[in-house]
Write a protein that holds these residues in place. Structure first.
Motif, short mmCIF file in Angstrom:
data_model
loop_
_atom_site.label_atom_id
_atom_site.label_comp_id
_atom_site.label_asym_id
_atom_site.label_seq_id
_atom_site.Cartn_x
_atom_site.Cartn_y
_atom_site.Cartn_z
N LYS A 24 0.85 -1.20 0.00
CA LYS A 24 0.00 0.00 0.00
C LYS A 24 0.87 1.24 0.00
N VAL A 25 0.44 2.25 -0.76
CA VAL A 25 1.14 3.53 -0.83
C VAL A 25 0.19 4.62 -0.34
N LEU A 26 0.59 5.31 0.72
CA LEU A 26 -0.18 6.43 1.23
C LEU A 26 0.35 7.71 0.58
N LEU A 27 -0.53 8.41 -0.12
CA LEU A 27 -0.16 9.66 -0.77
C LEU A 27 -0.38 10.81 0.20
N THR A 28 0.65 11.63 0.37
CA THR A 28 0.61 12.73 1.34
C THR A 28 0.26 14.04 0.65
N PHE A 29 -0.62 14.80 1.30
CA PHE A 29 -1.04 16.10 0.77
C PHE A 29 -0.97 17.14 1.88
N ALA A 30 -0.49 18.34 1.53
CA ALA A 30 -0.32 19.43 2.50
C ALA A 30 -0.72 20.74 1.86
N PRO A 31 -1.82 21.37 2.30
CA PRO A 31 -2.24 22.63 1.69
C PRO A 31 -1.31 23.78 2.05
N VAL A 32 -1.25 24.75 1.17
CA VAL A 32 -0.37 25.93 1.33
C VAL A 32 -1.20 27.18 1.10
N SER A 33 -0.92 28.24 1.87
CA SER A 33 -1.69 29.48 1.70
C SER A 33 -0.82 30.74 1.64
N ARG A 34 0.51 30.57 1.73
CA ARG A 34 1.37 31.76 1.73
C ARG A 34 2.75 31.40 1.17
N LYS A 35 3.47 32.42 0.78
CA LYS A 35 4.76 32.24 0.12
C LYS A 35 5.77 31.52 1.01
N LYS A 36 5.80 31.86 2.29
CA LYS A 36 6.80 31.26 3.19
C LYS A 36 6.61 29.75 3.30
N THR A 37 5.36 29.32 3.40
CA THR A 37 5.10 27.89 3.48
C THR A 37 5.43 27.21 2.16
N MET A 38 5.12 27.88 1.05
CA MET A 38 5.45 27.33 -0.26
C MET A 38 6.96 27.13 -0.40
N ASN A 39 7.73 28.08 0.07
CA ASN A 39 9.19 27.94 0.02
C ASN A 39 9.67 26.78 0.88
N PHE A 40 9.00 26.56 2.02
CA PHE A 40 9.38 25.45 2.89
C PHE A 40 9.06 24.11 2.23
N ILE A 41 7.90 24.04 1.58
CA ILE A 41 7.53 22.83 0.84
C ILE A 41 8.61 22.50 -0.20
N LYS A 42 9.07 23.52 -0.90
CA LYS A 42 10.10 23.29 -1.93
C LYS A 42 11.44 22.97 -1.29
N TRP A 43 11.73 23.56 -0.12
CA TRP A 43 12.97 23.24 0.59
C TRP A 43 12.99 21.77 0.99
N LEU A 44 11.82 21.23 1.30
CA LEU A 44 11.72 19.81 1.67
C LEU A 44 11.95 18.88 0.48
N GLY A 45 12.01 19.46 -0.72
CA GLY A 45 12.27 18.65 -1.90
C GLY A 45 11.04 18.36 -2.75
N VAL A 46 9.92 18.99 -2.40
CA VAL A 46 8.69 18.77 -3.15
C VAL A 46 8.73 19.59 -4.45
N LYS A 47 8.39 18.94 -5.56
CA LYS A 47 8.35 19.63 -6.85
C LYS A 47 7.01 20.33 -7.01
N VAL A 48 7.06 21.66 -7.13
CA VAL A 48 5.84 22.45 -7.34
C VAL A 48 5.97 23.16 -8.68
N PRO A 49 5.19 22.76 -9.67
CA PRO A 49 5.26 23.43 -10.97
C PRO A 49 4.99 24.94 -10.83
N PRO A 50 5.71 25.79 -11.58
CA PRO A 50 5.53 27.24 -11.45
C PRO A 50 4.08 27.69 -11.63
N GLU A 51 3.35 27.06 -12.55
CA GLU A 51 1.97 27.46 -12.79
C GLU A 51 1.06 27.13 -11.60
#
Length: 398
Positions: free
Chosen positions: A223-250
């Motif tokens: 079984k594979v559990l897919l993880t999801f984490a909502p974002v609402s501000r630039k600082k959190t988005m930067n942290f998501i990307k720092w963790l290694g998550v790929k976020v398409p620019p669009e």
């Protein structure tokens, strides 16, 4: 079904699993304050139909990224200790994350399984192959947990490693994360939990390649559990990307430019899950859902709860059979936990009977105390009623 352990639910391929993530309080937080923090998390999440919780092991990980860390690192209390508090307070089991880069890994594992009573651990490898680390390798850690018969373990899977760009950067002609998953599965891994999903394409490629390799080698996908984490501000988005998550620019622009970013984030993540389910239908990989907030920002915490319910609905609808959510009373364990001890001169079967009897005696003794106290209370109430009746009768005589 309700009496299944969390580990058994994770191992059951026919049953989706839904988990909610939490981070332990800061290191050195007093016990009373820890309980308050735990109670607050439980109060917020009790209306969610979760199978249990994930408690993360937070490490500094200086070698993870060349980017500056958006949030300062703060040490938190041990994941196993906090998970024990959360599980015993809520009545729901936890998947306990553990980074293997710990020189005291053996002692930690012993404490987690015996003192804290955990049966589901998720092993996390070193943040980077660069630098020196203490503690076992991920392969050595898997061997150690496999030898601990009361504990099942899972591992992380990272779709970002399964891109053509990632393969090229490593001098490979094709990504190999699906091979890593099969290798870990053969070493005893019973489930996988993904990194946060913000791009469905790498996840779809990974799931399809993993399914194909399992079929080729004649093994059943975990079984594979897919993880999801909502974002609402630039600082959190930067942290998501720092963790290694790929976020398409669009995707990033659509969220951060919105009037209500967290609502757009939730909607986009729901669409990503629908796309994954559509593209991966029939490949034979059982799925589950994990939701987390990577910050303490209220809008994002509230967004996690909204997202959890929506993703759960999407995944359950995809199963193709009717379903319902109902409430049940969840009773935390009564009294002190019984520490199970096995002596060498007793057979395994007899040991199991002895342990079960000990637990029943403990619970029944508590139940007797409850009945005894209830009887005393009833007697007091009855006595009070008789006294009151006597006073009324006496009053009428006068």
């Amino acid at each position: 079904m309700e009496n299944e352990s969390l580990a058994a639910r994770l191992l059951n391929p026919s049953r989706p699993v839904f988990l909610l993530g939490d981070v332990p309080p800061g290191e050195g937080t007093p016990p009373g304050k820890c309980q308050t923090i735990c109670n607050k998390f439980m109060a917020r999440s009790r209306a969610l139909a979760s199978d249990g919780f994930i408690v993360y092991d937070i490490q500094d990980e200086p070698g993870r990224s060349d980017m500056e860390r958006p949030f300062p690192f703060r040490r938190v209390m041990d994941s196993s200790r906090y998970a024990a508090l959360l599980a015993r307070s809520s009545g729901k089991e936890c998947v306990v994350y553990k980074c293997v880069a710990d020189p005291n890994f053996d002692d930690w594992l012993q404490s987690a399984s015996t003192e804290h009573g955990h049966s589901a651990i998720n092993l996390v490898g070193r943040a980077s192959s660069q630098g020196e680390y203490q503690g076992p390798t991920i392969s050595q850690a898997m061997e150690k947990v496999t030898a601990t018969k009361t504990v099942q373990f899972g591992c992380v899977c990272i779709a970002e490693r399964h891109t053509l760009e990632a393969a090229e950067a490593r001098g490979k002609s094709y990504p190999t994360e699906h091979q890593n998953m099969v290798r870990k599965q053969k070493a005893g891994c019973q489930w996988f939990i993904s990194q946060a999903v913000y791009d469905s394409e790498p996840t779809i490629r990974l799931l399809k390649d993993y399914a194909a390799l399992c079929r080729e080698q004649g093994i059943t996908p975990r079984k594979v559990l897919l993880t999801f984490a909502p974002v609402s501000r630039k600082k959190t988005m930067n942290f998501i990307k720092w963790l290694g998550v790929k976020v398409p620019p669009e995707v990033e622009a659509k969220i951060l430019d919105a009037e209500k970013p967290v609502d757009v984030s939730v909607a986009l993540l729901c669409d990503m899950l629908r796309t994954i389910l559509l593209e991966c239908a029939g490949i034979g990989v059982p799925l589950g859902i994990s939701c987390e907030s990577v910050s303490i920002f209220k809008a994002e915490i509230d967004g996690v709860h909204t997202l959890f319910g929506k993703l759960q609905e999407i995944l359950l609808d995809a199963q193709g059979s009717p379903w319902k959510v109902q409430w049940v009373e969840v009773m935390p364990p009564l009294g002190p936990l019984v520490v199970k001890k096995t002596t060498k001169h007793i057979s395994d079967n007899n040991t199991a009977v002895t342990e079960q009897t000990t637990q029943l005696v403990t619970q029944s003794s508590i139940a007797k105390d409850v009945v005894h106290n209830a009887s005393l209370l009833g007697a007091v109430m009855l006595g009070g009623m008789l006294v009151a009746l006597g006073a009324v009768v006496g009053d009428h005589k006068h």
